[in-house]
Design a protein around this motif. Structure first.
Motif, PDB file in Angstrom:
ATOM      1  N   HIS A  69      -3.625   0.757  -1.263  1.00 26.63           N
ATOM      2  CA  HIS A  69      -4.892   0.647  -1.972  1.00 26.63           C
ATOM      3  C   HIS A  69      -4.811   1.207  -3.390  1.00 26.63           C
ATOM      4  O   HIS A  69      -5.285   0.569  -4.352  1.00 26.63           O
ATOM      5  N   ALA A  70      -4.245   2.387  -3.557  1.00 25.36           N
ATOM      6  CA  ALA A  70      -4.230   3.037  -4.863  1.00 25.36           C
ATOM      7  C   ALA A  70      -3.512   2.184  -5.910  1.00 25.36           C
ATOM      8  O   ALA A  70      -3.966   2.083  -7.059  1.00 25.36           O
ATOM      9  N   ARG A 250     -14.705  -2.783  -5.503  1.00 30.53           N
ATOM     10  CA  ARG A 250     -15.077  -3.466  -4.259  1.00 30.53           C
ATOM     11  C   ARG A 250     -14.046  -4.529  -3.896  1.00 30.53           C
ATOM     12  O   ARG A 250     -13.747  -4.726  -2.720  1.00 30.53           O
ATOM     13  N   ALA A 251     -13.516  -5.205  -4.894  1.00 23.78           N
ATOM     14  CA  ALA A 251     -12.488  -6.221  -4.631  1.00 23.78           C
ATOM     15  C   ALA A 251     -11.280  -5.588  -3.949  1.00 23.78           C
ATOM     16  O   ALA A 251     -10.731  -6.145  -2.984  1.00 23.78           O
ATOM     17  N   ALA A 252     -10.839  -4.431  -4.423  1.00 20.95           N
ATOM     18  CA  ALA A 252      -9.703  -3.750  -3.812  1.00 20.95           C
ATOM     19  C   ALA A 252     -10.039  -3.299  -2.396  1.00 20.95           C
ATOM     20  O   ALA A 252      -9.200  -3.384  -1.488  1.00 20.95           O
ATOM     21  N   ALA A 253     -11.267  -2.815  -2.196  1.00 22.83           N
ATOM     22  CA  ALA A 253     -11.670  -2.350  -0.864  1.00 22.83           C
ATOM     23  C   ALA A 253     -11.665  -3.489   0.142  1.00 22.83           C
ATOM     24  O   ALA A 253     -11.215  -3.327   1.291  1.00 22.83           O
ATOM     25  N   LEU A 254     -12.142  -4.665  -0.249  1.00 26.12           N
ATOM     26  CA  LEU A 254     -12.160  -5.817   0.651  1.00 26.12           C
ATOM     27  C   LEU A 254     -10.747  -6.237   1.040  1.00 26.12           C
ATOM     28  O   LEU A 254     -10.481  -6.580   2.195  1.00 26.12           O
ATOM     29  N   ALA A 255      -9.835  -6.192   0.080  1.00 22.97           N
ATOM     30  CA  ALA A 255      -8.450  -6.558   0.372  1.00 22.97           C
ATOM     31  C   ALA A 255      -7.843  -5.601   1.393  1.00 22.97           C
ATOM     32  O   ALA A 255      -7.132  -6.024   2.320  1.00 22.97           O
ATOM     33  N   ALA A 323      -5.918   1.861   8.577  1.00 20.38           N
ATOM     34  CA  ALA A 323      -6.080   2.067   7.145  1.00 20.38           C
ATOM     35  C   ALA A 323      -5.415   3.366   6.698  1.00 20.38           C
ATOM     36  O   ALA A 323      -4.818   3.429   5.616  1.00 20.38           O
ATOM     37  N   GLU A 324      -5.514   4.398   7.517  1.00 20.23           N
ATOM     38  CA  GLU A 324      -4.893   5.675   7.156  1.00 20.23           C
ATOM     39  C   GLU A 324      -3.381   5.510   7.013  1.00 20.23           C
ATOM     40  O   GLU A 324      -2.766   6.014   6.064  1.00 20.23           O
ATOM     41  N   LYS A 325      -2.774   4.780   7.925  1.00 20.04           N
ATOM     42  CA  LYS A 325      -1.334   4.562   7.874  1.00 20.04           C
ATOM     43  C   LYS A 325      -0.933   3.772   6.631  1.00 20.04           C
ATOM     44  O   LYS A 325       0.149   3.984   6.056  1.00 20.04           O
ATOM     45  N   ALA A 331     -10.725   2.790   0.787  1.00 23.19           N
ATOM     46  CA  ALA A 331     -11.299   1.446   0.778  1.00 23.19           C
ATOM     47  C   ALA A 331     -12.341   1.290   1.881  1.00 23.19           C
ATOM     48  O   ALA A 331     -13.441   0.772   1.661  1.00 23.19           O
ATOM     49  N   LEU A 332     -12.010   1.749   3.080  1.00 20.88           N
ATOM     50  CA  LEU A 332     -12.957   1.642   4.187  1.00 20.88           C
ATOM     51  C   LEU A 332     -14.171   2.528   3.951  1.00 20.88           C
ATOM     52  O   LEU A 332     -15.297   2.139   4.294  1.00 20.88           O
ATOM     53  N   ASN A 333     -13.972   3.696   3.354  1.00 20.28           N
ATOM     54  CA  ASN A 333     -15.113   4.558   3.030  1.00 20.28           C
ATOM     55  C   ASN A 333     -16.044   3.878   2.027  1.00 20.28           C
ATOM     56  O   ASN A 333     -17.272   3.993   2.123  1.00 20.28           O
ATOM     57  N   HIS A 334     -15.457   3.181   1.065  1.00 22.15           N
ATOM     58  CA  HIS A 334     -16.261   2.426   0.100  1.00 22.15           C
ATOM     59  C   HIS A 334     -17.127   1.389   0.812  1.00 22.15           C
ATOM     60  O   HIS A 334     -18.327   1.254   0.532  1.00 22.15           O
ATOM     61  N   LEU A 335     -16.532   0.665   1.755  1.00 20.34           N
ATOM     62  CA  LEU A 335     -17.274  -0.385   2.461  1.00 20.34           C
ATOM     63  C   LEU A 335     -18.303   0.197   3.425  1.00 20.34           C
ATOM     64  O   LEU A 335     -19.342  -0.435   3.686  1.00 20.34           O
TER      65      LEU A 335
END
Length: 371
Positions: A69-70, A250-255, A323-325, A331-335
């Motif tokens: 994600h980063a 948001r785009a990155a979070a969805l991916a 997601a953690e792995k 990203a999931l926290n954002h969503l």
């Protein structure tokens, strides 16, 4: 031409495509500025890839291939900043959103590219009405069989991505009452909808694609506008239902949500996908487009009616270890916040209420894209 061989890629790698609006600062309508913008951007290295889209009032940006994600977010932010600077030079605004709130399709100009001209000749006014803006997410697959498995296993989660990305409530100056009106335009194309239920790449190639090619209706995978489609030349599946969000965050979070879901599904702990899963597919898709997070969907296996918001929250929590792995917990926290606070569609409606005009909606979208 024959279907390209499926080029295996590193599983769970991801890439993002975003279609973006080019708007005039004078009246906030769309402006046919992509030739000038692309020329300006070509003068020095671009932090990703930028290409024209079917009309001259839009562009498409592409990220590199990422695993975390980063890294993805950092590149999308750099792309955004580069675009904003170039836009200021040309006195144009750049923004997300699945539809422009008041543009008239008849005023759009087809970009001078052979494929776009062919599409325009075939589909007539639908080509200009395709001035809509989506996010596409690619996920790497080890084989064509894995790609088709994921494609169909993900069908149950398609409403999640529609509702979480919804940003197209306005069309031609009016509130459509849909959260994602963009997908109604996609559905007008004859090769849209869902892929055929095939789980073997060999069968897909020889029992489906070769027959379709023989009919003369299609020439390549590009001719299919499915909600999810395989991309053999990349070794990916491509999710295509998302509106372009108002922010690259948001785009990155969805991916990354899609990445985590694919990691989960590849463990094959759920009941395998089946043709009957599609009995409620269009209904669930409609619910997400029309009502967004407030929609109600039917589970394809149990036929239980579910609150879409609660289904998303439950699934996000279930994806936490995956997601953690993969480095995607932010990203999931954002969503999670989106699901509780409301989508971009709600934000745009709030901006209309505050400004009293659709021009004010575009102004707010441009400002939000800047970050």
């Amino acid at each position: 031409m024959a279907l390209e061989a499926f080029k295996a890629s590193d599983p769970l790698t991801m890439g993002v495509e975003l279609e973006l609006q080019l708007v005039s600062f004078s009246d906030f309508d769309l402006t046919a500025s992509s030739p000038d913008l692309l020329h300006l951007l070509s003068r020095k290295p671009f932090p990703g890839n930028v290409t024209p889209e079917i009309t001259e009032s839009m562009i498409e940006i592409n990220s590199d291939v990422h695993t975390r994600h980063a890294e993805l977010l950092a590149q999308l932010q750099l792309i955004r900043d580069t675009l904003v600077t170039a836009g200021e030079t040309l006195n144009i605004g750049i923004c997300g959103g699945g539809t422009h709130p008041f543009q008239k399709w008849s005023e759009r100009r087809i970009f001078a590219k052979p494929r776009f001209k062919e599409v325009s000749a075939l589909y007539g006014y639908l080509a200009k009405q395709f001035t809509i803006f989506g996010q596409h997410v690619h996920i790497g697959c080890a084989s064509g069989d894995d790609a088709l498995y994921l494609l169909h296993a993900l069908s149950r989660y398609v409403p999640h991505f529609i509702a979480l990305s919804a940003s197209s409530p306005f069309v031609q100056g009016g509130d459509t009452l849909f959260n994602s009106a963009r997908l109604n335009s996609v559905f007008a194309f004859p090769m849209s909808g869902r892929a055929p239920f095939v789980l073997s790449w060999d069968e897909f190639e020889h029992s489906f694609f070769s027959k379709m090619e023989h009919t003369g209706v299609i020439k390549s995978m590009k001719d299919f506008y499915w909600d999810i489609r395989p991309k053999p030349e990349f070794g990916t599946i491509e999710l295509r239902v998302c509106d372009t969000p108002l922010t690259v965050e948001r785009a990155a979070a969805l991916a990354c949500y899609l990445q985590a879901l694919c990691a989960y599904l590849l463990e094959r702990k759920e009941a395998p996908p089946a043709e009957d899963d599609y009995l409620v597919y269009n209904y669930n898709r409609f619910q997400a487009c029309r009502f967004g997070l407030d929609g109600t969907v039917v589970h394809p296996k149990t036929y239980e009616s579910l609150s879409l918001r609660e289904d998303i929250l439950t699934t996000l929590r279930r994806m936490d270890p995956y997601a953690e792995k993969l480095g995607g917990l932010p990203a999931l926290n954002h969503l999670m916040q989106v699901t509780h606070m409301g989508s971009d569609a709600q934000y745009l409606r709030d901006q209309f209420s505050a400004s009293g005009s659709v021009e004010g909606v575009v102004d707010a979208a441009v400002a939000r894209f800047r970050g």
